[in-house]
Every structure is written in structure tokens, then in C-alpha cells.
Motif scaffolding. Structure first.
Motif, mmCIF file in Angstrom:
data_model
loop_
_atom_site.group_PDB
_atom_site.id
_atom_site.type_symbol
_atom_site.label_atom_id
_atom_site.label_comp_id
_atom_site.label_asym_id
_atom_site.label_seq_id
_atom_site.Cartn_x
_atom_site.Cartn_y
_atom_site.Cartn_z
ATOM 1 N N HIS A 1 0.882 -1.157 0.182
ATOM 2 C CA HIS A 1 0.119 -0.060 0.074
ATOM 3 C C HIS A 1 1.064 1.312 -0.250
ATOM 4 C CE1 HIS A 1 -4.206 2.312 1.821
ATOM 5 N NE2 HIS A 1 -2.955 3.197 1.395
ATOM 6 N N VAL A 2 1.091 2.043 -1.282
ATOM 7 C CA VAL A 2 1.569 3.319 -1.320
ATOM 8 C C VAL A 2 0.994 3.941 -2.564
ATOM 9 C CG1 VAL A 2 4.169 1.901 -0.663
ATOM 10 C CG2 VAL A 2 3.342 2.339 -3.546
ATOM 11 N N HIS A 3 1.480 5.089 -2.324
ATOM 12 C CA HIS A 3 1.440 5.730 -3.304
ATOM 13 C C HIS A 3 2.521 6.902 -3.806
ATOM 14 C CE1 HIS A 3 -2.733 6.844 -0.958
ATOM 15 N NE2 HIS A 3 -1.596 6.494 -0.064
ATOM 16 N N LEU A 4 2.725 6.096 -5.089
ATOM 17 C CA LEU A 4 4.186 6.600 -5.640
ATOM 18 C C LEU A 4 4.312 7.948 -6.201
ATOM 19 C CD1 LEU A 4 5.180 3.299 -7.353
ATOM 20 C CD2 LEU A 4 5.998 4.378 -5.648
ATOM 21 N N ALA A 5 2.845 7.833 -6.804
ATOM 22 C CA ALA A 5 2.790 9.658 -7.884
ATOM 23 C C ALA A 5 3.099 10.760 -6.866
ATOM 24 C CB ALA A 5 1.885 9.725 -8.364
ATOM 25 N N TRP A 6 2.138 10.343 -5.706
ATOM 26 C CA TRP A 6 1.912 11.493 -4.750
ATOM 27 C C TRP A 6 3.349 11.590 -3.812
ATOM 28 C CZ3 TRP A 6 -0.903 10.440 0.442
ATOM 29 C CH2 TRP A 6 -0.887 11.814 1.914
ATOM 30 N N THR A 7 4.232 10.587 -3.644
ATOM 31 C CA THR A 7 6.008 10.836 -3.135
ATOM 32 C C THR A 7 6.344 11.650 -3.474
ATOM 33 O OG1 THR A 7 5.116 8.251 -1.849
ATOM 34 C CG2 THR A 7 7.412 9.320 -2.379
ATOM 35 N N GLY A 8 6.312 11.238 -5.152
ATOM 36 C CA GLY A 8 7.108 11.724 -5.677
ATOM 37 C C GLY A 8 6.756 13.354 -5.901
ATOM 38 N N PHE A 9 6.298 13.692 -6.038
ATOM 39 C CA PHE A 9 5.823 15.398 -6.436
ATOM 40 C C PHE A 9 5.659 15.743 -5.004
ATOM 41 C CE2 PHE A 9 2.222 14.327 -9.149
ATOM 42 C CZ PHE A 9 2.810 14.567 -10.785
ATOM 43 N N LYS A 10 5.503 15.038 -3.389
ATOM 44 C CA LYS A 10 6.081 15.375 -2.292
ATOM 45 C C LYS A 10 7.629 15.667 -2.337
ATOM 46 C CE LYS A 10 4.812 15.147 2.478
ATOM 47 N NZ LYS A 10 4.804 14.301 3.365
ATOM 48 N N GLN A 11 8.183 15.442 -3.310
ATOM 49 C CA GLN A 11 9.917 15.706 -2.953
ATOM 50 C C GLN A 11 9.895 16.199 -3.686
ATOM 51 O OE1 GLN A 11 10.914 11.160 -4.467
ATOM 52 N NE2 GLN A 11 10.735 10.701 -2.481
ATOM 53 N N ASN A 12 9.429 17.528 -4.416
ATOM 54 C CA ASN A 12 9.766 17.735 -5.237
ATOM 55 C C ASN A 12 8.813 19.134 -5.099
ATOM 56 O OD1 ASN A 12 11.866 16.732 -6.410
ATOM 57 N ND2 ASN A 12 11.267 17.460 -8.546
ATOM 58 N N THR A 13 8.350 19.284 -3.746
ATOM 59 C CA THR A 13 7.319 20.420 -3.611
ATOM 60 C C THR A 13 7.407 21.362 -1.839
ATOM 61 O OG1 THR A 13 5.354 18.850 -4.312
ATOM 62 C CG2 THR A 13 4.481 21.032 -2.387
ATOM 63 N N PRO A 14 7.792 22.480 -1.995
ATOM 64 C CA PRO A 14 8.174 23.226 -1.215
ATOM 65 C C PRO A 14 6.986 22.461 0.090
ATOM 66 C CG PRO A 14 7.942 24.920 -2.313
ATOM 67 C CD PRO A 14 7.480 23.036 -3.009
ATOM 68 N N SER A 15 8.145 22.310 1.404
ATOM 69 C CA SER A 15 7.494 21.686 2.713
ATOM 70 C C SER A 15 6.882 22.803 4.119
ATOM 71 C CB SER A 15 8.317 20.350 2.245
ATOM 72 O OG SER A 15 7.535 19.344 3.871
ATOM 73 N N ILE A 16 6.543 22.418 5.007
ATOM 74 C CA ILE A 16 6.961 23.035 6.279
ATOM 75 C C ILE A 16 6.916 21.683 7.391
ATOM 76 C CG2 ILE A 16 5.090 25.021 5.354
ATOM 77 C CD1 ILE A 16 2.821 24.046 6.756
ATOM 78 N N ALA A 17 7.103 20.896 6.957
ATOM 79 C CA ALA A 17 7.371 19.480 7.656
ATOM 80 C C ALA A 17 8.270 20.480 8.946
ATOM 81 C CB ALA A 17 7.822 18.512 6.777
ATOM 82 N N GLY A 18 8.228 20.057 10.219
ATOM 83 C CA GLY A 18 8.983 20.361 11.131
ATOM 84 C C GLY A 18 8.758 21.577 12.273
ATOM 85 N N ARG A 19 8.333 22.527 11.196
ATOM 86 C CA ARG A 19 7.799 23.707 11.388
ATOM 87 C C ARG A 19 6.610 23.992 12.501
ATOM 88 N NH1 ARG A 19 10.371 23.708 7.281
ATOM 89 N NH2 ARG A 19 11.597 25.496 6.165
ATOM 90 N N THR A 20 7.025 24.523 13.419
ATOM 91 C CA THR A 20 6.204 24.607 15.279
ATOM 92 C C THR A 20 5.938 25.992 15.647
ATOM 93 O OG1 THR A 20 8.171 24.482 16.426
ATOM 94 C CG2 THR A 20 7.333 22.553 16.239
ATOM 95 N N ARG A 21 6.014 27.211 14.784
ATOM 96 C CA ARG A 21 6.107 28.246 14.379
ATOM 97 C C ARG A 21 4.773 28.789 14.031
ATOM 98 N NH1 ARG A 21 8.577 31.902 14.795
ATOM 99 N NH2 ARG A 21 7.816 33.745 15.774
ATOM 100 N N ILE A 22 3.543 29.208 13.615
ATOM 101 C CA ILE A 22 2.859 29.407 12.419
ATOM 102 C C ILE A 22 3.262 30.865 11.548
ATOM 103 C CG2 ILE A 22 0.736 31.343 11.939
ATOM 104 C CD1 ILE A 22 0.061 28.328 13.161
ATOM 105 N N ASP A 23 4.073 31.476 12.685
ATOM 106 C CA ASP A 23 4.810 32.530 11.679
ATOM 107 C C ASP A 23 6.122 32.529 10.587
ATOM 108 O OD1 ASP A 23 3.382 34.841 12.822
ATOM 109 O OD2 ASP A 23 4.814 35.485 14.198
ATOM 110 N N ASP A 24 6.506 31.303 10.949
ATOM 111 C CA ASP A 24 7.779 30.265 10.415
ATOM 112 C C ASP A 24 6.943 29.686 8.991
ATOM 113 O OD1 ASP A 24 9.618 31.237 12.541
ATOM 114 O OD2 ASP A 24 9.364 29.193 13.236
ATOM 115 N N VAL A 25 5.773 29.479 9.448
ATOM 116 C CA VAL A 25 4.717 28.457 8.448
ATOM 117 C C VAL A 25 4.340 29.542 6.968
ATOM 118 C CG1 VAL A 25 2.484 27.646 7.576
ATOM 119 C CG2 VAL A 25 3.874 26.693 9.655
ATOM 120 N N LEU A 26 3.656 31.347 7.686
ATOM 121 C CA LEU A 26 3.528 31.766 7.140
ATOM 122 C C LEU A 26 4.875 32.831 5.565
ATOM 123 C CD1 LEU A 26 0.508 33.586 8.957
ATOM 124 C CD2 LEU A 26 0.400 31.847 7.076
ATOM 125 N N ALA A 27 5.921 32.420 7.027
ATOM 126 C CA ALA A 27 7.302 32.730 6.331
ATOM 127 C C ALA A 27 7.660 31.419 4.725
ATOM 128 C CB ALA A 27 8.508 33.552 7.147
#
Length: 524
Positions: free
Chosen positions: A62-88
Motif C-alpha cells: 500500500h503506497v502512493h508513488l505519484a504523491w510521494t514523487g510530487f511531495k519530494q519536489n514540493t516546498p514543505s513546512i514539515a517540522g515547523r512549529t510556529r505559525i509565523d515560520d509557516v507563513l514565511a
């Protein structure tokens, strides 16, 4: 003459008739024999594996290959814990776009890290006329800005810009589908990542649908990836259930709905094929949309179903009548009740004991539901890494009584229910070895034990990612064990998972991965 003989290794074959071998012969992509049957045969190439441990290639069911591939090339906010950092970060992504009206996609959104959901009003402050779409890491929700909300029908529900399940699908439908070329490249990126973790075959969990699909012609993108040499492993495609449409088939066929031309499970070859029909009954625990019989701890709701129960039942029954293997997404116990009821009804209408229907996730299964799984012959396709990484949170929202019922292991096996390993990549880490470690230890990354009575042995966990995965995908005649005649798909490991301390299993090095007897990193 053999094409290749692999020697000086500990081959854990997963075949009870010959459980351990020291030599494997390969001819034309298949296993020609083991040990004495091949040791004296000439070979074009003899590869000394220098004492490594070798297993059948891992199967991620059970995987999502296309989604995985797109996510690898998409800006990510993973790990951000402050709203201001996400918005920046969103503002930076907006600045890289060309014109007002462009879509800006952001990955890695998870409200738990922020303490609450972002709002459309907050995104409006940094959108500069763009349409902002932050996909929830679970895939079951998103946050958008007002520019997107203004395009949606008035009856689409949202909470200050957060859209869940079908409402999210409505927002996704506003965008043009991805091109087949872009999809093929994304699929290829994800497939290469899978190979580095020892995965040689996987099941893509839903193409062409409104919820997770990327294009109405998505199957063609996988064919394009195959044609262009971008698909280095075996892929089975689950087709989204909402692709079924009414048909005027002969009355003796008893098929009320089908895919065009009657296409169903089994079409294709050993590298690219059509697998199960994917049907969604509920959402996910991460987004708090998995459908439960009792409320989430600390919340006043029980999640949500994807549709009216009768409509979901009809879709499951119609898919069964059309000859499909079914992969029914059911995370919460209320969703599992609906899935089991529908599968029971379907089998009574037209018995198909060979169908091998599957419950995808089986995230919260009550004790009384286990005998029903067993009686219906349904496989449980679980994601152990969900609890490895999210288990502390999941345990808190399930509460003390229900937490031990999550993503079970031992209870499934004790009831004779096939236990199948998978990742749901990119929702969670895709490493089979780290998943095996969790199945044995039942410990999250913080060290919290979650349902310790559900622990299984190392052999049972490896079985879930090899033999059981092959059986769940109807690949048992060609994959899942190192048996003469089967495909020479193997993973070479730097250590033996059965001999190291369980806490070290997830860190074992994947030295090499072979598909059809060929290494993923060609030898110089």
C-alpha cells in the motif's frame, strides 16, 4: 549456464521447504536453484556477497508513488512549529510563482505540530493573489486561502479554510490534472527511493479517483513511466472505486457497475498490472476523520464516513459482483463495521472465496471484529510505521481502552487473519526494516509501548513484507520467497534481522536490491 550465481551469503528464503541457503543461481531473471543444485554449475558471473544476509525483495502492499514523487519536489513546512515560520515559507513559495492566479502547493502540513489549524485569513496575508493549497500529511484534508474558497460551491463545508475528505476533493478538482509526463517522472522518483529500502514490488493505493487520484488518465502515466524506463520495480495499480460506472451488461453477468470494457483485477503483466478496486469508507486518525463508534478522547465527534453507509455498501457489493478484488480503506472501527457488513453481503450474493479482499489500514479493530475478519477471509493491510512515528498521539486520542487495538499484529495472526505489511508512503516512513522493528517491539520513537501484547516475532514480521504481501497482491506464484522458478527479486542486507537485537533492525543497511536478477546499482 547460469546468468548469475550469488554465493557466500545467508539466504533467508521464506520457503519452509528450504528455509536457509548459501548459494542462489539465477537464469533469465528467475531463480534457477539453490545450494547443491547450482553450486557446481557454470555462470557468466559469480558474485561473492561476503557474508551478507539476503531476503526476498520486500513488498509494500500500500503506497502512493505519484504523491510521494510530487511531495519530494514540493516546498514543505514539515517540522515547523510556529505559525509565523509557516507563513514565511508560504510567502517564499508565492514569490517564486509567475503571476497572480497561480496555484501554490505546500507539503508537510500537520496541525498537530502547530497546536491548531491554519486559517484562510492567515494565508490571505501572504498569498499576493495566488491560490494557496496546503495538503495535510495524511492526505485527508487541506488548508486553502480565500481565493480558493471563493471558487468552491457554497455548500462545500470548511472550518476557516480547512477542508476534509470530499470537501478537499472539491478543492483539488479546481486544478488541472497533472500531465502524464509529470506523473511519470514523479512515479520514477518515488520508485527509486523504494529500491534503496529493499522494496522490489508495491501496490499503488488508488489511481484516477477524486480523493487521491492525479488524473483521469493516470494509468497511462504508469505505462509511460514503464515505456521510458522510469519504473525499476513491479507496480500493481489499485483503481479508485469512484471510477465504476453503470453498465448494460448481459443479465447473466450480474454486473451493475464496472470500469470501461469490464477491466478488472489481474489485467497486465508481472511488471505493471491492475490490482484491487480501492474503496474509501472513512478518513484518517491524523486528521481526526477516521470513523469511530465512540468519540475521540477530548473531542466531541467520532470522525466521518466518506458517504452514506448504504452508498458505500452498494459500491463494495457492486465491485465484488464485477469481479474485482476489493481493497477497502477502513481505519476506524465504525468504518470497519461497514466494510465487513458489505463484504459479508457481497459474498452471500455471489460467493468468491478466492477474491482475497483486503481491509486497508485496519487501524482500530475491536476484539469482536476479529472473528468476522477471519470468517470472511479478509487480509489486514497495516502500516506499522504509523505507530512508530505517530503512536504517542494516536494513543492519546484513542484512550487507554482502545489504544491496544490499533494496527494489531498478534491478534490478527492468532485469528488466522493474513497480516500484510505496508507503508502508505508518503504519509509515513516507507522503510520495511523500521516497520519490522516496530512490529517486534511495539515501541514508538519516544519509547512508549503501544499495545505490547500485539508484538510478533521477527520471522512473522518479515513474512508480512514478503510472503503475505505477495499473496495479498496475487503474486504468490512469482514473488515473496526465494524459491526455484520465482522471479529473482532480492534484497541484500548488511546484517540478519533475526540475529541482531530488535532495537537495531531498523538501522540495518540495505546493501543492494535486485529485480529480475539485476542489481539496482549496476556493478562497475
Amino acid at each position: 549456464m547460469l546468468c548469475t550465481r550469488l554465493t557466500n551469503a545467508r539466504f533467508l528464503t521464506m520457503d519452509p521447504d528450504h528455509p536457509v541457503a548459501h548459494d542462489v543461481g539465477i537464469w533469465q531473471g528467475r531463480i534457477a536453484g539453490l545450494d547443491a543444485a547450482v553450486t557446481s554449475l557454470p555462470a557468466r558471473e559469480v558474485i561473492d556477497l561476503q557474508g551478507a544476509t539476503v531476503l526476498p525483495g520486500f513488498i509494500d502492499a500500500h503506497v502512493h508513488l505519484a504523491w510521494t514523487g510530487f511531495k519530494q519536489n514540493t516546498p514543505s513546512i514539515a517540522g515547523r512549529t510556529r505559525i509565523d515560520d509557516v507563513l514565511a515559507l508560504v510567502a517564499e513559495a508565492v514569490a517564486r510563482t509567475r503571476a497572480p492566479g497561480d496555484w501554490v502547493s505546500i507539503a508537510g502540513y500537520d496541525q498537530r505540530a502547530l497546536g491548531r489549524h491554519l486559517t484562510a485569513a492567515e494565508l490571505d496575508k501572504v498569498s499576493d493573489g495566488r491560490k494557496i493549497f496546503l495538503l495535510h500529511d495524511s492526505g485527508h484534508g487541506c488548508v486553502v486561502n480565500t481565493a480558493v474558497l471563493d471558487l468552491l460551491p457554497a455548500d462545500i463545508p470548511h472550518e476557516n479554510g480547512f477542508l476534509a475528505e470530499q470537501a478537499m476533493g472539491a478543492a483539488r478538482a479546481l486544478r488541472l490534472p497533472h500531465s502524464q509526463q509529470d506523473l511519470a517522472e514523479a512515479i520514477g522518483r518515488a520508485a527509486r527511493t523504494c529500491l534503496t529500502e529493499g522494496i522490489t514490488a508495491c501496490a499503488e493505493a488508488g489511481i484516477g479517483g477524486k480523493l487521491f487520484g492525479h488524473s483521469p488518465v493516470e494509468l497511462g502515466a504508469y505505462q509511460l513511466a514503464q515505456d521510458n524506463g522510469l519504473l525499476p520495480l513491479r507496480v500493481q495499480l489499485m483503481v479508485s472505486g469512484d471510477r465504476l460506472s453503470p453498465v448494460s451488461a448481459h443479465e447473466t453477468d450480474g454486473i451493475p457497475r464496472a470500469l470501461d470494457l469490464g477491466l478488472r483485477t489481474g489485467f497486465g503483466d508481472d511488471r505493471l498490472s491492475v490490482g484491487a478496486l480501492k474503496i474509501y469508507t472513512d478518513g484518517g486518525m491524523m486528521a481526526r476523520t477516521a470513523a469511530l463508534t465512540s468519540p475521540y478522547e477530548g473531542l466531541d465527534h467520532t470522525g466521518q464516513l466518506q458517504d452514506d453507509p448504504e452508498a458505500l455498501t452498494d459500491l463494495i457489493v457492486d465491485g465484488h459482483l464485477a469481479g474485482w478484488q476489493l481493497a477497502v480503506h477502513a481505519i476506524g472501527d465504525r468504518a470497519a463495521d461497514i466494510a465487513l457488513d458489505a463484504l459479508d453481503r457481497a459474498q452471500r450474493l455471489r460467493p468468491r472465496p478466492e477474491a482475497r479482499h483486503r481491509i486497508e489500514h485496519a487501524g482500530l479493530i475491536r476484539p469482536d471484529q476479529l472473528p468476522r475478519f477471519a470468517r470472511l477471509g479478509v487480509s489486514a493491510v497495516i502500516q506499522p510505521n504509523f505507530l512508530r512515528y505517530f503512536g504517542d498521539d494516536y494513543a492519546s486520542i484513542m484512550g487507554e481502552e482502545r489504544a491496544p487495538w490499533m494496527y494489531r499484529g498478534r491478534a490478527f495472526l492468532d485469528h488466522g487473519i493474513p497480516l500484510v505489511g505496508s507503508s502508505d508512503r508518503p504519509v509515513a516512513d516507507g522503510s520495511p526494516l523500521r516497520a519490522v522493528q516496530f512490529m517486534v517491539e511495539r515501541a514508538s520513537t519516544s519509547g512508549q509501548l503501544i499495545g505490547p501484547d500485539e508484538a510478533v516475532t521477527v520471522d512473522e514480521a518479515l513474512h508480512a513484507y514478503t510472503v503475505a504481501g505477495a499473496h495479498a497482491c496475487h503474486w504468490e506464484n512469482s514473488l515473496g520467497s526465494l524459491t526455484p522458478g520465482k522471479r529473482a527479486d532480492l534484497v541484500v542486507l548488511g546484517d540478519d534481522p533475526r540475529r541482531v537485537d530488535p532495537s537495531r533492525i531498523g538501522d540495518i543497511e540495505v546493501v543492494e536490491t535486485y529485480v529480475d536478477g539485476r542489481p539496482s546499482r549496476p556493478r562497475v
